[in-house]
Design an enzyme around this catalytic site. Structure first.
Site, short mmCIF file in Angstrom:
data_model
loop_
_atom_site.label_atom_id
_atom_site.label_comp_id
_atom_site.label_asym_id
_atom_site.label_seq_id
_atom_site.Cartn_x
_atom_site.Cartn_y
_atom_site.Cartn_z
N LYS A 13 0.83 -1.21 0.00
CA LYS A 13 0.00 0.00 0.00
C LYS A 13 0.86 1.26 0.00
O LYS A 13 0.69 2.15 -0.82
CB LYS A 13 -0.93 0.01 1.24
CG LYS A 13 -1.88 -1.17 1.30
CD LYS A 13 -2.79 -1.10 2.53
CE LYS A 13 -2.08 -1.22 3.86
NZ LYS A 13 -1.43 -2.52 4.09
N ARG A 127 11.48 -5.29 5.05
CA ARG A 127 11.13 -3.87 4.84
C ARG A 127 12.07 -2.96 5.63
O ARG A 127 12.43 -3.22 6.77
CB ARG A 127 9.69 -3.63 5.28
CG ARG A 127 9.32 -2.15 5.32
CD ARG A 127 7.84 -1.91 5.21
NE ARG A 127 7.08 -2.37 6.37
CZ ARG A 127 5.76 -2.33 6.44
NH1 ARG A 127 5.05 -1.87 5.41
NH2 ARG A 127 5.15 -2.79 7.50
N ARG A 171 -0.40 -9.31 13.47
CA ARG A 171 -1.02 -8.32 12.58
C ARG A 171 -1.85 -9.00 11.49
O ARG A 171 -2.89 -8.49 11.08
CB ARG A 171 0.05 -7.42 11.96
CG ARG A 171 0.60 -6.41 12.98
CD ARG A 171 1.93 -5.84 12.56
NE ARG A 171 1.87 -5.06 11.35
CZ ARG A 171 2.90 -4.85 10.55
NH1 ARG A 171 4.10 -5.39 10.82
NH2 ARG A 171 2.78 -4.12 9.48
P1 ADP Z 1 1.07 -1.78 7.45
O1 ADP Z 1 1.16 -0.81 6.30
O2 ADP Z 1 2.27 -2.61 7.57
O3 ADP Z 1 -0.19 -2.57 7.45
P2 ADP Z 1 0.58 0.61 8.99
O4 ADP Z 1 1.78 1.45 8.91
O5 ADP Z 1 -0.58 0.97 8.13
O6 ADP Z 1 1.01 -0.90 8.77
O7 ADP Z 1 0.05 0.54 10.49
C1 ADP Z 1 0.89 0.23 11.56
C2 ADP Z 1 0.09 0.12 12.84
O8 ADP Z 1 -0.55 1.39 13.11
C3 ADP Z 1 -1.03 -0.89 12.81
O9 ADP Z 1 -0.58 -2.20 13.12
C4 ADP Z 1 -1.96 -0.33 13.89
O10 ADP Z 1 -1.47 -0.60 15.20
C5 ADP Z 1 -1.84 1.16 13.67
N1 ADP Z 1 -2.86 1.64 12.70
C6 ADP Z 1 -2.62 2.18 11.47
N2 ADP Z 1 -3.79 2.48 10.86
C7 ADP Z 1 -4.78 2.11 11.72
C8 ADP Z 1 -6.21 2.13 11.66
N3 ADP Z 1 -6.88 2.61 10.59
N4 ADP Z 1 -6.90 1.66 12.74
C9 ADP Z 1 -6.26 1.20 13.82
N5 ADP Z 1 -4.93 1.13 13.93
C10 ADP Z 1 -4.19 1.57 12.90
P1 ADP Z 2 2.09 -1.90 3.20
O1 ADP Z 2 2.06 -0.39 3.22
O2 ADP Z 2 0.91 -2.49 2.51
O3 ADP Z 2 2.31 -2.49 4.56
P2 ADP Z 2 4.68 -1.60 1.86
O4 ADP Z 2 4.40 -0.73 0.69
O5 ADP Z 2 5.36 -0.99 3.02
O6 ADP Z 2 3.31 -2.35 2.32
O7 ADP Z 2 5.50 -2.87 1.32
C1 ADP Z 2 5.99 -3.86 2.21
C2 ADP Z 2 7.39 -4.27 1.79
O8 ADP Z 2 7.34 -4.97 0.54
C3 ADP Z 2 8.33 -3.09 1.55
O9 ADP Z 2 9.62 -3.50 1.96
C4 ADP Z 2 8.28 -2.86 0.04
O10 ADP Z 2 9.51 -2.33 -0.48
C5 ADP Z 2 8.06 -4.28 -0.49
N1 ADP Z 2 7.20 -4.35 -1.68
C6 ADP Z 2 6.10 -3.59 -1.95
N2 ADP Z 2 5.52 -3.97 -3.12
C7 ADP Z 2 6.28 -5.00 -3.60
C8 ADP Z 2 6.18 -5.84 -4.78
N3 ADP Z 2 5.21 -5.68 -5.69
N4 ADP Z 2 7.13 -6.79 -4.93
C9 ADP Z 2 8.11 -6.97 -4.00
N5 ADP Z 2 8.24 -6.23 -2.88
C10 ADP Z 2 7.34 -5.25 -2.68
#
Ligand code: ADP
Ligand code: ADP
Ligand code: ZN
Length: 214
Positions: A13, A127, A171
Site C-alpha cells: 500500500k 522492509r 497483525r
Molecule cells: P502496514 O502498512 O504494515 O499494514 P501501517 O503502517 O498501516 O502498517 O500501520 C501500523 C500500525 O498502526 C497498525 O498495526 C496499527 O497498530 C496502527 N494503525 C494504522 N492504521 C490504523 C487504523 N486505521 N486503525 C487502527 N490502527 C491503525
Molecule cells: P504496506 O504499506 O501495505 O504495509 P509496503 O508498501 O510498506 O506495504 O510494502 C511492504 C514491503 O514490501 C516493503 O519493503 C516494500 O519495499 C516491499 N514491496 C512492496 N511492493 C512489492 C512488490 N510488488 N514486490 C516486491 N516487494 C514489494
C-alpha cells in the site's frame, strides 16, 4: 480523485501510494505514518498509539477516526485524497462514510491489493523505512542505492519494531478478523477494484492505473 488503498500488512500500500499521489496530485493520508511521526515527536497521541502498535493490535477506533476527520477537514477545498491503511474496521468505514456524506465527497474507488500469506512475511521482514520521509524500501525487492540511506532525502533507514516475525503473525490475524470484512462492504457498494499484488512493483502500479481508468 478520492481513493482508499486496502490490503493486508505488507501488500504494498505505502509503496504504491508514493507513486499514485504523484500521478494524481493528491495528498497521501497514511494513519500508520501519522502514528509513527507522532511517536518520534513524543506526542501523547504517539505514546498512546505505541501501546497497540507494538503488540500488532489496532489503535482504538475513536482515536483513529478523529485523526482522519481532522485531516480531511484541513484539506484545501476539494483536493481529493488517498487514504492508506484506513479504514481498518467496520465502525471506521461507517464513520468515514458519514463524514464524506456531510462533505458531499463520494469515493471514486477502493483499491484492494491481494497477496498470498507467504509473500507477506518475506516482504515485511525485509522492509526498511526512512526515518525522515517515510519512504519504503526492501532489502531484496526494492533496495536503496546506498545501503541504509534513503534515495529521496538521504535520511537513515530503519526496521520497524512491529515488522518482527512474531508481531507480523499477530497483525495478519488482526487483519483477517477485523479488516478483511471491509472488502465485502466496498464490493457491495460497487467501489472495489482488486489487483494482483504479487507482481513486481511497476506491474502492480500499472494494474492499479489501468483498473482506475477503465
Ligand atoms: P502496514 O502498512 O504494515 O499494514 P501501517 O503502517 O498501516 O502498517 O500501520 C501500523 C500500525 O498502526 C497498525 O498495526 C496499527 O497498530 C496502527 N494503525 C494504522 N492504521 C490504523 C487504523 N486505521 N486503525 C487502527 N490502527 C491503525
Ligand atoms: P504496506 O504499506 O501495505 O504495509 P509496503 O508498501 O510498506 O506495504 O510494502 C511492504 C514491503 O514490501 C516493503 O519493503 C516494500 O519495499 C516491499 N514491496 C512492496 N511492493 C512489492 C512488490 N510488488 N514486490 C516486491 N516487494 C514489494
Ligand atoms: Zn527519506
Amino acid at each position: 480523485m478520492r481513493l482508499l488503498l486496502m490490503g493486508p500488512p505488507g501488500a504494498g500500500k505505502g509503496t504504491q501510494a508514493e507513486s499514485l499521489v504523484g500521478k494524481y496530485s493528491i495528498p497521501h493520508i497514511s494513519t500508520g505514518d501519522i502514528f509513527r511521526t507522532n511517536l518520534r515527536e513524543g506526542t501523547p497521541l504517539g505514546l498512546r498509539a505505541k501501546e497497540y502498535m507494538d503488540k500488532g493490535q489496532l489503535v482504538p477506533d475513536n482515536l483513529v477516526v478523529s485523526i482522519v476527520v481532522d485531516r480531511l477537514e484541513s484539506l484545501e477545498g476539494d483536493s481529493g485524497f488517498l487514504l492508506d491503511g484506513f479504514p481498518r474496521t467496520l465502525p471506521q468505514a461507517e464513520a468515514l462514510d458519514r463524514r464524506l456524506q456531510d462533505l458531499g465527497w463520494g469515493l471514486d474507488a477502493v483499491v484492494n491489493i491481494e497477496v498470498p500469506h507467504q509473500t507477506i512475511i518475506e516482504r515485511l521482514t525485509g522492509r526498511r523505512v526512512c526515518r525522515q520521509c517515510s519512504s519504503t524500501y526492501h532489502l531484496k525487492y526494492n533496495p536503496s542505492q546506498v545501503r541504509g540511506i534513503c534515495d529521496t532525502c538521504g535520511g537513515g533507514l530503519y526496521q520497524r519494531e512491529d515488522d518482527s516475525l512474531e508481531t507480523v503473525q499477530e497483525r495478519l490475524e488482526v487483519y483477517n478478523r477485523q479488516t478483511q470484512p471491509l472488502i465485502e462492504y466496498y464490493r457491495e457498494r460497487g467501489l472495489l477494484l482488486s489487483v494482483d499484488g504479487s507482481q513486481e512493483i511497476p506491474a502492480v502500479l500499472n494494474a492499479i492505473i489501468v483498473s482506475l481508468e477503465k
